[in-house]
Design a protein around this motif. Sequence first.
Motif, short mmCIF file in Angstrom:
data_model
loop_
_atom_site.label_atom_id
_atom_site.label_comp_id
_atom_site.label_asym_id
_atom_site.label_seq_id
_atom_site.Cartn_x
_atom_site.Cartn_y
_atom_site.Cartn_z
N ARG A 276 0.84 -1.21 0.00
CA ARG A 276 0.00 0.00 0.00
C ARG A 276 0.87 1.26 0.00
O ARG A 276 0.67 2.18 -0.78
CB ARG A 276 -0.94 0.00 1.21
CG ARG A 276 -1.92 1.15 1.21
CD ARG A 276 -2.90 1.05 2.39
NE ARG A 276 -4.03 1.90 2.19
CZ ARG A 276 -4.04 3.22 2.40
NH1 ARG A 276 -2.94 3.83 2.80
NH2 ARG A 276 -5.13 3.92 2.19
N ALA B 16 -9.95 5.87 -4.76
CA ALA B 16 -9.43 5.48 -3.45
C ALA B 16 -7.94 5.82 -3.35
O ALA B 16 -7.47 6.28 -2.30
CB ALA B 16 -9.65 3.99 -3.22
N TYR C 48 -5.81 -3.64 -6.56
CA TYR C 48 -7.21 -3.60 -6.12
C TYR C 48 -7.41 -4.13 -4.71
O TYR C 48 -8.42 -3.86 -4.09
CB TYR C 48 -8.11 -4.34 -7.12
CG TYR C 48 -8.15 -3.64 -8.45
CD1 TYR C 48 -8.72 -2.38 -8.58
CD2 TYR C 48 -7.60 -4.23 -9.59
CE1 TYR C 48 -8.75 -1.72 -9.79
CE2 TYR C 48 -7.62 -3.57 -10.81
CZ TYR C 48 -8.20 -2.32 -10.90
OH TYR C 48 -8.22 -1.65 -12.10
N ARG C 49 -6.45 -4.86 -4.20
CA ARG C 49 -6.55 -5.32 -2.80
C ARG C 49 -6.42 -4.15 -1.83
O ARG C 49 -6.90 -4.21 -0.71
CB ARG C 49 -5.47 -6.36 -2.51
CG ARG C 49 -5.71 -7.66 -3.21
CD ARG C 49 -4.71 -8.72 -2.78
NE ARG C 49 -4.57 -9.66 -3.87
CZ ARG C 49 -3.44 -9.97 -4.47
NH1 ARG C 49 -2.31 -9.44 -4.05
NH2 ARG C 49 -3.43 -10.81 -5.48
N HIS C 50 -5.75 -3.10 -2.28
CA HIS C 50 -5.53 -1.93 -1.43
C HIS C 50 -6.38 -0.73 -1.85
O HIS C 50 -6.78 0.07 -1.01
CB HIS C 50 -4.05 -1.55 -1.44
CG HIS C 50 -3.17 -2.64 -0.91
ND1 HIS C 50 -2.99 -2.84 0.44
CD2 HIS C 50 -2.46 -3.59 -1.54
CE1 HIS C 50 -2.18 -3.87 0.62
NE2 HIS C 50 -1.85 -4.35 -0.57
N PHE C 51 -6.61 -0.61 -3.15
CA PHE C 51 -7.37 0.51 -3.69
C PHE C 51 -8.38 -0.03 -4.70
O PHE C 51 -7.99 -0.40 -5.81
CB PHE C 51 -6.43 1.53 -4.34
CG PHE C 51 -5.43 2.10 -3.38
CD1 PHE C 51 -5.80 2.97 -2.38
CD2 PHE C 51 -4.09 1.72 -3.46
CE1 PHE C 51 -4.88 3.47 -1.48
CE2 PHE C 51 -3.16 2.21 -2.57
CZ PHE C 51 -3.56 3.09 -1.57
N PRO C 52 -9.65 -0.09 -4.32
CA PRO C 52 -10.65 -0.68 -5.22
C PRO C 52 -10.84 0.09 -6.52
O PRO C 52 -11.32 -0.47 -7.51
CB PRO C 52 -11.94 -0.68 -4.39
CG PRO C 52 -11.71 0.31 -3.30
CD PRO C 52 -10.23 0.35 -3.06
N ASP C 53 -10.45 1.36 -6.52
CA ASP C 53 -10.54 2.15 -7.74
C ASP C 53 -9.55 3.31 -7.64
O ASP C 53 -8.91 3.52 -6.61
CB ASP C 53 -11.97 2.67 -7.98
CG ASP C 53 -12.53 3.45 -6.80
OD1 ASP C 53 -11.75 4.08 -6.05
OD2 ASP C 53 -13.75 3.46 -6.63
N LYS C 54 -9.44 4.04 -8.72
CA LYS C 54 -8.49 5.14 -8.77
C LYS C 54 -8.82 6.21 -7.73
O LYS C 54 -7.92 6.80 -7.12
CB LYS C 54 -8.47 5.75 -10.17
CG LYS C 54 -7.48 6.87 -10.34
CD LYS C 54 -7.50 7.39 -11.77
CE LYS C 54 -6.71 8.66 -11.92
NZ LYS C 54 -6.74 9.16 -13.30
N THR D 145 -4.22 -6.46 -10.58
CA THR D 145 -5.14 -7.01 -9.58
C THR D 145 -4.60 -6.85 -8.16
O THR D 145 -5.37 -6.74 -7.22
CB THR D 145 -5.44 -8.50 -9.86
OG1 THR D 145 -4.21 -9.21 -9.94
CG2 THR D 145 -6.21 -8.67 -11.15
#
Length: 196
Positions: free
Chosen positions: A23, A67, A59-65, A56
């Motif tokens: 992250r 975030a 996406y475990r840390h930020f589901p979208d841009k 991928t």
Amino acid sequence: MSANDNSVNIKNAPRKYHHGDLRAALIETGLDLLKERSAEEMSLREVARRVGVSPTAVYRHFPDKQALIFALCERGAHALAEAQRIAMAEAGGGREGFNATGQAYVRFALANPALFRLMMTTSKDDGQLSEDESLVSESMRELRRNIATQLPPGSTPEQQRIAAIHAWAWVHGMAMLMLDGQIPASEEILDSIRQG
């Protein structure tokens, strides 16, 4: 060994992210990208590629841009507040320290133009957040603490809030004028910043 051998060419192998705080690495890479371009031109895929992980994994840390954008803004707000604390301490507090915090604000904006603009235009909701809930809230709390030391004893919280808004508007306006090339970002002008 020849190039046709079944050996592993470590020198040419792509660098991959293998350990540590992914992250934090993603945030640092996002901050680095903001030094090159605006947030609109940045993608999660590019951040992943630069860190050396699959999209991928991001996406475990930020589901979208968005975030990631929030995380970048929060990191920027922390850095801005820290720059103001350091400026206050180095100037010895008081009126000179308070003025130094304003200069630190403008210097931060000039050193981080894309991040600064992002911080000032990003909201976690419809834009109706109070200063305490905004992405720059840490910096605003620091400003209010500093303002309280400059006002007469017994000033009300509302007087402190209004004084903080005035001081913020003054240095923010100066920062934006310099960023937009309306006035030069000269040390002479920066040194002349006096708040309140």
